[in-house]
Write an enzyme that holds these catalytic residues in place. Sequence first.
Site, mmCIF file in Angstrom:
data_model
loop_
_atom_site.group_PDB
_atom_site.id
_atom_site.type_symbol
_atom_site.label_atom_id
_atom_site.label_comp_id
_atom_site.label_asym_id
_atom_site.label_seq_id
_atom_site.Cartn_x
_atom_site.Cartn_y
_atom_site.Cartn_z
ATOM 1 C CE LYS A 21 42.303 -9.544 -63.521
ATOM 2 N NZ LYS A 21 42.788 -10.776 -63.138
ATOM 3 C CD GLN A 22 46.709 -6.622 -61.880
ATOM 4 O OE1 GLN A 22 46.045 -7.423 -61.899
ATOM 5 N NE2 GLN A 22 47.366 -6.583 -60.729
ATOM 6 C CD GLU A 68 46.427 -12.451 -63.203
ATOM 7 O OE1 GLU A 68 47.097 -12.833 -61.935
ATOM 8 O OE2 GLU A 68 44.959 -12.286 -62.868
ATOM 9 C CD1 TRP A 96 50.931 -11.564 -57.021
ATOM 10 C CD2 TRP A 96 51.529 -9.505 -57.130
ATOM 11 N NE1 TRP A 96 50.250 -10.839 -57.965
ATOM 12 C CE2 TRP A 96 50.643 -9.500 -57.737
ATOM 13 C CE3 TRP A 96 52.348 -8.295 -56.694
ATOM 14 C CZ2 TRP A 96 50.400 -8.412 -58.804
ATOM 15 C CZ3 TRP A 96 52.056 -7.118 -57.399
ATOM 16 C CH2 TRP A 96 50.888 -7.337 -58.560
ATOM 17 C CG ASP A 97 47.181 -9.789 -54.108
ATOM 18 O OD1 ASP A 97 47.906 -10.142 -54.712
ATOM 19 O OD2 ASP A 97 45.890 -9.399 -54.093
#
Length: 768
Positions: free
Chosen positions: A601-602, A489, A358-359
């Site tokens: 994580k992000q 994640e 999906w990036d």
Amino acid sequence: MNKNYIVPNEWSIIEEVFDAKNVMASESLFSIGNGAMGQRANFEEDYSGETLQGSYIGGIYYPDKTRVGWWKNGYPEYFAKVLNAPNWIGIHIQINSTNLDLNTCKVANFRKELNMKEGWLSRSFIATLKTGEEIEVKTKRLISIELNEVGAIEYSIKALNFSGEITFSPYLDTGIINEDSNYDEYFWETLKVVEGKNKGCIYSKTLKTEFHVGTAMKVSFLLNNKDIDVDQKTKKEEKSLTYTYKIKVLEGDTATILKYGSYVSSLNYNKNELIEAALNNVHDSSNLGFQELLNLQKKSWDKIWHSSDIIIEGDIKAQQGIRFNIFQLNQTYLGTDARLNIGPKGFTGEKYGGSTYWDTEAYCIPFYMGTKKSNVAKNLLLYRYNQLDKAIENAEKLGFKNGAALYPMVTMNGEECHNEWEITFEEIHRNGAMVYGIYNYVNYTQDFEYIPKFGLEVIIAIARFWHQRANFSADKNKYVILGVTGPNEYENNINNNFYTNYLAKWCIEYAVNCLNKVKQEFPKDFNRIIEKTNLTGEETFNWLKVADNMYFPFSKKHNVYLQQDGFLDKELIPVSKLPNSERPINQKWSWDRILRSCYIKQADVLQGMYLFEDKFSKDELERHFDFYEPITVHESSLSPCVHSILAASIDRMPKAYEQYVRTSRLDLDDYNHEVDEGCHITSMAGTWMSIVQGFGGMRVCEKGNLSFKPQIPKEWNSYAFTINFRNQTLKVKVNSSETIFELDGSKDLKIKVENKIITVSPNSLVTV
């Protein structure tokens, strides 16, 4: 501790000391490619130290059988992997019968350079062999942009302290494997080995997928810059073809081999044409000669940089970082083939299988819209449109119906091939990125016709998925989405992830808006799509019931949306309290400990705030940034850029700059301690966005006009970027006192700067 051996330089990536500990990292960082194929910067000569041999052809993959301990219904049967392709760069080298191997000899004056301005890789060094011979080696290599099935090597050896014999043994080898093979299998079958005078070809195919590939080479030689003929000895084996050439040299002489290589595949040729096509390619490139190929390469990259360069004055490491990111993005994808996409590692390594994530929609499309013609970004969208049937099949495997689509987390051909259940089944926010990519493209280009022609079918199928995936909670009197993984994640199987729920609501609302507009403006397309999808007014009414009553976890105490239900049950300890010895936590902690921690994580909630910034006030953005950023470890490459952009939008320039440095030099300085596995290609588009959308404050308003809110880090004197906007080129230069706009186009462009509307006319400068 980050690596710091890369020499700062505006236009080149340079390594000046040979250190075996850095070889694999440099193989990634110095990778070269042309959008159709690429390779890690492996040494041409033998190397007995630790290395990851890697050459890759776009679109050629293998379905490696899934390896899991506990099979679950709906699991993909395989993990698709871009294959390590047959090796054409290799040259065995002997000096008076002693092998040249940098792992076993003394190396001095080492210099390795990736020239990003001109698109070539070089090395030079002095090697002293165990037997006492001293040689000076100079190499240069390129993967041609203009002739995108061809690469070339110039490899010179000067005898410094001896007279004797230099032996070159160029070869082709199909007996290669993938380091990440699940079952240590060979993925290639060699069908035919063709030899000839100074040229040869191996014809092979991939197992299971049956992609056929011709790999060819052609060589010639120079002695002291003069052409020479050298006797050829041939060694033909089942999976390799090696030619051996011995050249007599006197002390001070320089012997040079020129090696031309080519890949051709059944993606572009009939199978019976591959050998001839590959041999023709190396014949033609040899006739052109290495210097002419290099000249063509310089012209190709000059054209690319003209539309995509970002210039930073006053901060050489920042300049090097952004150009490295732009360079690697262009090496990975040029938009010339709609069958290809952008793997997270591009052509720099095997991790993530080289597949599509999906990036692409969330990060890469803005870069390609802003630096190339609109058809390039459109090709990325068509890639997904062409795989809609597979996305519907993926959803059916999980129990969805009526044409609902779930796009895969990882794919080569539209089928899901990610084999971690918490990702495959639960990280469903990826579906929203597909729709956001369409919205972003249409908003930027004003090409609304894409919606009735292609996009609306995708949007309907995804809206159906969200409607079916949500369920009504009698307790909350709201619709909820349970059992998901968000962008963070480090949380799995959670309920009501804010980002996922927000995307679901937005996708449904956008679908209904598109349907209404298509009905009014494209009635024929509307009727065709309604007939094809069997969509009814009752169904869209039920969609909106879900969207209008979606649940979002919220903390009144902190006045912020919560990442998911129960998030405040965690102990909220800021990242600043973590000892460096425990970072990165994904390499130092157990998964159990990570899942129980508060660490992100992000960007997760902040990912939603970034995508839908116009839906939130500045106060809301500040509150959420201040709540979530201190507990974010940025251990995903996709994290720093989002935080940099948001920090700039709320006028936190020191934090914006800090995160820009991290995203731009993520690989060059190896922040995540994993660059030996390959570079983080898709996140590099986020680096570009950090400057254009972050510091430049560029946005596309709902009415389709550009707006800017320029700021400049105190570490910089100025910066400048170029935007392709609806077939016109807008150049923007920012310094501490003013912003200068220059338009290369055919008509006036109205833009908003801060709260002021200005008009930029073609071939004129406007200073604000």
